[in-house]
Design a protein around this motif. Structure first.
Motif, PDB file in Angstrom:
ATOM      1  N   PHE A  23       9.779  -1.064  13.356  1.00  0.00           N
ATOM      2  CA  PHE A  23       9.046  -1.202  14.608  1.00  0.00           C
ATOM      3  C   PHE A  23       7.790  -2.017  14.341  1.00  0.00           C
ATOM      4  CE2 PHE A  23      10.406   3.028  16.831  1.00  0.00           C
ATOM      5  CZ  PHE A  23      11.721   2.629  16.810  1.00  0.00           C
ATOM      6  N   GLY A  24       7.376  -2.784  15.316  1.00  0.00           N
ATOM      7  CA  GLY A  24       6.116  -3.510  15.207  1.00  0.00           C
ATOM      8  C   GLY A  24       4.939  -2.591  15.473  1.00  0.00           C
ATOM      9  N   THR A  25       3.781  -3.032  15.050  1.00  0.00           N
ATOM     10  CA  THR A  25       2.549  -2.288  15.285  1.00  0.00           C
ATOM     11  C   THR A  25       1.648  -3.174  16.125  1.00  0.00           C
ATOM     12  OG1 THR A  25       2.829  -1.377  13.078  1.00  0.00           O
ATOM     13  CG2 THR A  25       0.738  -0.955  14.136  1.00  0.00           C
ATOM     14  N   TRP A  26       1.554  -2.866  17.415  1.00  0.00           N
ATOM     15  CA  TRP A  26       0.837  -3.748  18.330  1.00  0.00           C
ATOM     16  C   TRP A  26      -0.643  -3.417  18.417  1.00  0.00           C
ATOM     17  CZ3 TRP A  26       4.135  -7.294  18.330  1.00  0.00           C
ATOM     18  CH2 TRP A  26       5.487  -7.044  18.423  1.00  0.00           C
ATOM     19  N   ASP A  27      -0.985  -2.174  18.281  1.00  0.00           N
ATOM     20  CA  ASP A  27      -2.387  -1.774  18.370  1.00  0.00           C
ATOM     21  C   ASP A  27      -3.108  -2.185  17.088  1.00  0.00           C
ATOM     22  OD1 ASP A  27      -4.662  -0.302  19.480  1.00  0.00           O
ATOM     23  OD2 ASP A  27      -4.272   1.127  17.865  1.00  0.00           O
ATOM     24  N   PRO A  28      -4.189  -2.961  17.177  1.00  0.00           N
ATOM     25  CA  PRO A  28      -4.881  -3.434  15.967  1.00  0.00           C
ATOM     26  C   PRO A  28      -5.371  -2.298  15.067  1.00  0.00           C
ATOM     27  CG  PRO A  28      -5.730  -4.552  17.920  1.00  0.00           C
ATOM     28  CD  PRO A  28      -4.784  -3.481  18.390  1.00  0.00           C
ATOM     29  N   ARG A  29      -5.832  -1.227  15.670  1.00  0.00           N
ATOM     30  CA  ARG A  29      -6.337  -0.096  14.881  1.00  0.00           C
ATOM     31  C   ARG A  29      -5.192   0.565  14.103  1.00  0.00           C
ATOM     32  NH1 ARG A  29      -9.784   4.905  17.398  1.00  0.00           N
ATOM     33  NH2 ARG A  29     -10.157   5.984  15.464  1.00  0.00           N
ATOM     34  N   MET A  30      -4.069   0.788  14.787  1.00  0.00           N
ATOM     35  CA  MET A  30      -2.908   1.388  14.127  1.00  0.00           C
ATOM     36  C   MET A  30      -2.368   0.455  13.052  1.00  0.00           C
ATOM     37  SD  MET A  30      -1.339   4.100  14.028  1.00  0.00           S
ATOM     38  CE  MET A  30       0.157   4.936  13.670  1.00  0.00           C
ATOM     39  N   ARG A  31      -2.401  -0.843  13.294  1.00  0.00           N
ATOM     40  CA  ARG A  31      -1.929  -1.819  12.316  1.00  0.00           C
ATOM     41  C   ARG A  31      -2.717  -1.699  11.009  1.00  0.00           C
ATOM     42  NH1 ARG A  31      -2.730  -6.677  14.917  1.00  0.00           N
ATOM     43  NH2 ARG A  31      -0.937  -6.154  16.208  1.00  0.00           N
ATOM     44  N   ARG A  32      -4.016  -1.463  11.125  1.00  0.00           N
ATOM     45  CA  ARG A  32      -4.836  -1.309   9.910  1.00  0.00           C
ATOM     46  C   ARG A  32      -4.421  -0.064   9.131  1.00  0.00           C
ATOM     47  NH1 ARG A  32      -9.817  -3.551  13.041  1.00  0.00           N
ATOM     48  NH2 ARG A  32      -9.590  -1.604  14.130  1.00  0.00           N
ATOM     49  N   TYR A  33      -4.152   1.047   9.842  1.00  0.00           N
ATOM     50  CA  TYR A  33      -3.695   2.261   9.161  1.00  0.00           C
ATOM     51  C   TYR A  33      -2.349   2.042   8.482  1.00  0.00           C
ATOM     52  CZ  TYR A  33      -7.379   5.244  11.011  1.00  0.00           C
ATOM     53  OH  TYR A  33      -8.591   5.825  11.285  1.00  0.00           O
ATOM     54  N   VAL A  34      -1.432   1.383   9.158  1.00  0.00           N
ATOM     55  CA  VAL A  34      -0.116   1.109   8.576  1.00  0.00           C
ATOM     56  C   VAL A  34      -0.262   0.220   7.344  1.00  0.00           C
ATOM     57  CG1 VAL A  34       2.104  -0.039   8.983  1.00  0.00           C
ATOM     58  CG2 VAL A  34       1.171   1.497  10.700  1.00  0.00           C
ATOM     59  N   ASN A  35      -1.151  -0.767   7.409  1.00  0.00           N
ATOM     60  CA  ASN A  35      -1.380  -1.630   6.240  1.00  0.00           C
ATOM     61  C   ASN A  35      -1.928  -0.851   5.054  1.00  0.00           C
ATOM     62  OD1 ASN A  35      -0.421  -3.908   7.523  1.00  0.00           O
ATOM     63  ND2 ASN A  35      -2.433  -4.557   8.233  1.00  0.00           N
ATOM     64  N   ILE A  36      -2.801   0.117   5.301  1.00  0.00           N
ATOM     65  CA  ILE A  36      -3.328   0.960   4.221  1.00  0.00           C
ATOM     66  C   ILE A  36      -2.201   1.770   3.598  1.00  0.00           C
ATOM     67  CG2 ILE A  36      -4.794   2.963   3.723  1.00  0.00           C
ATOM     68  CD1 ILE A  36      -6.789   1.788   5.780  1.00  0.00           C
ATOM     69  N   VAL A  37      -1.327   2.338   4.438  1.00  0.00           N
ATOM     70  CA  VAL A  37      -0.191   3.115   3.930  1.00  0.00           C
ATOM     71  C   VAL A  37       0.690   2.221   3.064  1.00  0.00           C
ATOM     72  CG1 VAL A  37       1.921   4.330   4.576  1.00  0.00           C
ATOM     73  CG2 VAL A  37      -0.197   4.783   5.813  1.00  0.00           C
ATOM     74  N   LYS A  38       0.963   1.007   3.526  1.00  0.00           N
ATOM     75  CA  LYS A  38       1.818   0.089   2.766  1.00  0.00           C
ATOM     76  C   LYS A  38       1.194  -0.282   1.421  1.00  0.00           C
ATOM     77  CE  LYS A  38       4.405  -1.798   6.624  1.00  0.00           C
ATOM     78  NZ  LYS A  38       4.763  -2.996   7.397  1.00  0.00           N
ATOM     79  N   GLN A  39      -0.128  -0.402   1.375  1.00  0.00           N
ATOM     80  CA  GLN A  39      -0.807  -0.675   0.093  1.00  0.00           C
ATOM     81  C   GLN A  39      -0.655   0.503  -0.856  1.00  0.00           C
ATOM     82  OE1 GLN A  39      -4.846  -1.571   1.096  1.00  0.00           O
ATOM     83  NE2 GLN A  39      -4.376  -3.607   1.897  1.00  0.00           N
ATOM     84  N   ILE A  40      -0.841   1.707  -0.346  1.00  0.00           N
ATOM     85  CA  ILE A  40      -0.724   2.910  -1.175  1.00  0.00           C
ATOM     86  C   ILE A  40       0.704   3.065  -1.681  1.00  0.00           C
ATOM     87  CG2 ILE A  40      -0.831   5.434  -1.129  1.00  0.00           C
ATOM     88  CD1 ILE A  40      -3.187   5.105   0.879  1.00  0.00           C
ATOM     89  N   VAL A  41       1.675   2.776  -0.827  1.00  0.00           N
ATOM     90  CA  VAL A  41       3.087   2.910  -1.173  1.00  0.00           C
ATOM     91  C   VAL A  41       3.437   2.039  -2.385  1.00  0.00           C
ATOM     92  CG1 VAL A  41       5.391   2.271  -0.324  1.00  0.00           C
ATOM     93  CG2 VAL A  41       3.869   3.642   1.093  1.00  0.00           C
ATOM     94  N   GLN A  42       2.824   0.902  -2.496  1.00  0.00           N
ATOM     95  CA  GLN A  42       3.118  -0.016  -3.603  1.00  0.00           C
ATOM     96  C   GLN A  42       2.735   0.569  -4.964  1.00  0.00           C
ATOM     97  OE1 GLN A  42       1.317  -3.777  -2.664  1.00  0.00           O
ATOM     98  NE2 GLN A  42       2.686  -4.148  -0.945  1.00  0.00           N
ATOM     99  N   SER A  43       1.885   1.580  -4.989  1.00  0.00           N
ATOM    100  CA  SER A  43       1.474   2.177  -6.258  1.00  0.00           C
ATOM    101  C   SER A  43       2.522   3.140  -6.816  1.00  0.00           C
ATOM    102  CB  SER A  43       0.128   2.897  -6.104  1.00  0.00           C
ATOM    103  OG  SER A  43       0.256   4.014  -5.251  1.00  0.00           O
ATOM    104  N   PHE A  44       3.552   3.467  -6.018  1.00  0.00           N
ATOM    105  CA  PHE A  44       4.616   4.367  -6.466  1.00  0.00           C
ATOM    106  C   PHE A  44       5.806   3.573  -6.978  1.00  0.00           C
ATOM    107  CE2 PHE A  44       2.529   6.854  -2.999  1.00  0.00           C
ATOM    108  CZ  PHE A  44       2.002   7.849  -3.799  1.00  0.00           C
TER     109      PHE A  44
END
Length: 105
Positions: A23-44
């Motif tokens: 799914f896309g993330t249209w809300d800019p604020r939510m997009r930032r949270y999703v990007n943080i999650v994706k960064q953290i995920v890369q550490s696993f």
């Protein structure tokens, strides 16, 4: 904590699919949270996020109830962490101006 593989089970189909990229993330604020999650995920070494259907949530509720009964002898402390700054950079601006009486007056 040293975890190398994480399987996240959540009840939000929207959040799971936003993190997966389905799914896309249209809300800019939510997009930032999703990007943080994706960064953290890369550490696993491995990461899976899955939405749990309501029918499977009953099992989680039963486990929660069972745990509260079986472990009464353990200390039940609630730890509270006060976050001094937000996890995303966002400026808060709240300007109010009225030319006459408003409902707040």
């Amino acid at each position: 904590m040293g975890a190398e593989v994480v399987i996240a089970l959540i009840d939000s189909r929207l959040a799971a699919n936003q993190v997966n990229g389905s799914f896309g993330t249209w809300d800019p604020r939510m997009r930032r949270y999703v990007n943080i999650v994706k960064q953290i995920v890369q550490s696993f070494k491995g990461f899976v996020i899955k939405q749990i259907p309501r029918s499977e949530n009953r099992r989680a509720d039963a486990l929660r109830k069972l745990a509260s009964i079986c472990f009464d002898h353990l200390s039940k402390k609630v730890l509270v962490e006060v976050l001094k700054e937000r996890s995303i950079d966002e400026r808060q601006v709240g300007t109010l101006s009225a030319d006459g009486p408003t409902w707040m007056m």
